[in-house]
Design a protein around this motif. Structure first.
Motif, PDB file in Angstrom:
ATOM      1  N   GLN A   1      13.957 -14.764   6.627  1.00 20.65           N
ATOM      2  CA  GLN A   1      13.600 -13.814   5.572  1.00 20.65           C
ATOM      3  C   GLN A   1      12.727 -14.482   4.505  1.00 20.65           C
ATOM      4  OE1 GLN A   1      17.747 -12.542   4.738  1.00 20.65           O
ATOM      5  NE2 GLN A   1      16.999 -10.455   5.004  1.00 20.65           N
ATOM      6  N   ILE A   2      13.103 -15.684   4.111  1.00 17.83           N
ATOM      7  CA  ILE A   2      12.320 -16.395   3.101  1.00 17.83           C
ATOM      8  C   ILE A   2      10.945 -16.764   3.643  1.00 17.83           C
ATOM      9  CG2 ILE A   2      12.201 -18.484   1.688  1.00 17.83           C
ATOM     10  CD1 ILE A   2      15.255 -18.420   1.520  1.00 17.83           C
ATOM     11  N   ALA A   3      10.907 -17.225   4.895  1.00 14.89           N
ATOM     12  CA  ALA A   3       9.621 -17.578   5.504  1.00 14.89           C
ATOM     13  C   ALA A   3       8.705 -16.363   5.562  1.00 14.89           C
ATOM     14  CB  ALA A   3       9.847 -18.151   6.900  1.00 14.89           C
ATOM     15  N   GLY A   4       9.260 -15.194   5.886  1.00 15.15           N
ATOM     16  CA  GLY A   4       8.454 -13.980   5.913  1.00 15.15           C
ATOM     17  C   GLY A   4       7.882 -13.639   4.553  1.00 15.15           C
ATOM     18  N   MET A   5       8.675 -13.829   3.490  1.00 19.33           N
ATOM     19  CA  MET A   5       8.192 -13.522   2.145  1.00 19.33           C
ATOM     20  C   MET A   5       7.126 -14.513   1.700  1.00 19.33           C
ATOM     21  SD  MET A   5       8.406 -11.157  -0.053  1.00 19.33           S
ATOM     22  CE  MET A   5       9.855 -10.264   0.528  1.00 19.33           C
ATOM     23  N   THR A   6       7.209 -15.761   2.163  1.00 17.78           N
ATOM     24  CA  THR A   6       6.143 -16.714   1.823  1.00 17.78           C
ATOM     25  C   THR A   6       4.824 -16.291   2.466  1.00 17.78           C
ATOM     26  OG1 THR A   6       6.540 -18.223   3.699  1.00 17.78           O
ATOM     27  CG2 THR A   6       7.814 -18.598   1.684  1.00 17.78           C
TER      28      THR A   6
END
Length: 547
Positions: free
Chosen positions: A219-224
């Motif tokens: 999820q965090i990687a997608g937001m980056t």
């Protein structure tokens, strides 16, 4: 007097030992030894009586015929008997020492309990003790979360007038290239002045990923990736619903929002403006607002890294070791650099809720050690030091120091389970070999913060007696069921909170051993490399599967 008595006893003991060794094999002389020993025993008792000033009780010992060795006793038996007498003479002193130790243990337990109740804001506990919360000694491993959050929010509104982002630790050489400049530029991009008034602003409004099987790391990687798109298209990223924050721990407007855990990615004015604009159909048609559906998965997950700052990744120092060799370059250096910058920005400041989670974790792991340190300087019962006035230095300066943790400490993240379908998983033994590598260079290192979802890893860690392990107390996975099933068994709140605590602990540790094939480890590595930890290096049990 007591010291002289002890010295006399030890001197006599040496004399007896020497005599015994010389005479033990001579039968005629053994009779003399017995007589000599009787005199020694009586002399010892006399000295003990003088030493304790009449408090020594002769009845404590039994002097039957079995207390003396027969004529055919060996010299070792005679020596052992004298040593036994010496132990009995010191029995009372040892008892007093044990009693003192018990008192110290009670004081430690009481202080740990007081800190526990401070964290829970339990007023009744302190009323029962007849004291105020302010009477409790400062806990070096805990933060004043309310005050710390106030300061962080103030800093987050003043960054535009500052030359350096206050959330970056270490010098330029201790971070990825251009970290300070990039962090400041991202903040300014995400916080334009007069956001509610400007007419030419564009927005990218996106919920966090919710597809089954997407862990926190994904999820965090997608937001980056979405932040990269927003920067490239000169849009303000507004991260909307965050499903992992949709639980009772996140109160009020922070429920279901990233702002439950970290300060928001944009200002309140920009968020309000974006949510108003996105209700208008023409805003979508004209491109003033976009969402995830406007971009392909490839653009989100492996799209173009912002080029506003050139190619700083080409200047990154090789500090990652895989299979005994430093990795000097790979084809995804740009992604590694950008994700580090993006995750550092998104997690730049903790909220009061996250601060509380970290306090609870440090109290559970380090509370006893912290109490022992405090009591070693308190000079006895800490409850007697009431109504201590805190100075301006304490209130205005020292409060800002980072919370204490036992150092040096190594963070170790062991990813196993269903991750085997994406990367080569490694047993704890492989991680520990790398830990030993670090310890060879830094022999003072003997502590490990262990994060893992597997119970077998925690169990196996107990066989490494030369290391001291710390970890969160949470139910762990047995077998190879999916991560999604494991997280569901914990519940949404727990399955979000404890990984984030481990993530932040890892980012602050002195050293790190992990698996670059794990997105979670990849992001931890990025947080460390934008948090003053580049020169600590990173040892990985495998390589990133995309390299």
């Amino acid at each position: 007097m007591e010291a002289k008595g002890n010295m006399s006893i030890k001197s006599l003991e040496r004399i007896v030992s020497e005599k015994a060794l010389k005479l033990g094999n001579s039968f005629p002389c053994q009779i003399c030894v017995v007589g000599f020993l009787c005199g020694i025993c009586l002399t010892s008792l006399f000295l003990a009586a003088l030493t304790t000033l009449g408090t020594f009780e002769i009845a404590a010992f039994s002097f039957s015929s079995s207390a003396f060795p027969p004529c055919n006793s060996t010299s070792s038996q005679i020596i052992n008997m004298v040593a036994s007498i010496d132990r009995k003479l010191n029995w009372k002193n040892k008892a007093e020492t044990e009693e003192d130790n018990n008192d110290e243990d009670d004081q430690v337990k009481l202080l740990v309990s007081a800190w526990d109740n401070l964290l829970q804001n339990n007023e009744d506990y302190f009323k029962k003790l007849g004291m105020n919360k302010s009477d409790v000694p400062n806990a070096p491993h805990l933060e004043n979360c309310e005050e710390r959050t106030r300061v962080r929010e103030r800093l987050d509104t003043q960054i535009a007038n500052q030359t350096s982002p206050p959330w970056i630790n270490g010098g330029d050489e201790e971070n990825y290239p251009l970290t300070r400049r990039v962090q400041r530029d991202i903040w300014i991009h995400q916080h334009p002045l007069d956001c509610g008034e400007k007419k030419n602003l564009k927005f990218l409004v996106a919920d966090w990923e919710t597809l089954p099987g997407f862990g926190i790391g994904a999820q965090i990687a997608g937001m980056t990736g979405l932040l990269a798109i927003a920067v490239n298209e000169n849009r303000i990223l507004v991260a909307n619903h965050y499903n992992r924050a949709d639980h009772d721990g996140c109160k009020g407007s922070s429920r279901g929002s990233w702002s439950c855990y970290f300060l928001p990615e944009t200002s309140k004015e920009c968020r309000k403006r974006a949510l108003e604009v996105m209700k208008k159909r023409e805003a979508w048609e004209s491109g003033v607002v976009t969402g995830k559906h406007n971009y392909s998965s490839k653009e989100i997950w492996s799209g173009h890294v912002p080029k506003l700052w050139g190619k700083p990744w080409s200047d990154m120092k090789p500090t990652t070791e895989i299979n005994g060799s430093l990795v000097s370059a790979h084809r995804k250096m740009d992604r590694r650099w950008w994700r580090a910058q993006a995750v550092r920005y998104l997690m730049r400041f903790q909220t009061e809720y996250t601060c509380g989670l970290m306090n609870a974790a440090r109290q559970s792991a380090f509370g006893k050690e912290a109490a022992e340190i405090v009591l070693s300087t308190a000079g006895g019962d800490w409850r007697k030091n009431k109504n201590k006035i805190r100075s301006e230095m304490e209130e205005d300066v020292w409060w800002n120091h980072k919370p204490w943790v036992p150092r040096p400490i190594l963070s170790l993240h062991v990813r196993m389970g269903d991750k085997a379908c994406e990367m080569r998983v490694a047993a704890l033994e492989e991680y520990m070999r790398l830990a030993d590598r670090i310890r060879d260079r830094f022999p003072e290192l003997n502590r490990i913060w262990l994060s893992t979802e597997m119970k077998e890893v925690v169990d196996t860690s107990k066989s490494y007696g030369q290391w001291r392990f710390y970890y969160t107390e949470v139910a762990r996975q047995v077998g190879n069921k999916s991560m999604a099933a494991y997280e569901a068994s914990l519940g949404r709140e727990m399955s979000t909170n404890y990984p984030l605590v481990n993530f932040l602990m890892a980012s602050e540790a002195d050293f790190f051993v992990g698996a670059l094939g794990s997105t979670w480890c990849f992001l931890i590595d990025g947080m460390r490399n934008t948090g003053g930890k580049v020169l600590s290096g990173y040892l990985s049990v495998n390589k990133d599967r995309f390299w």
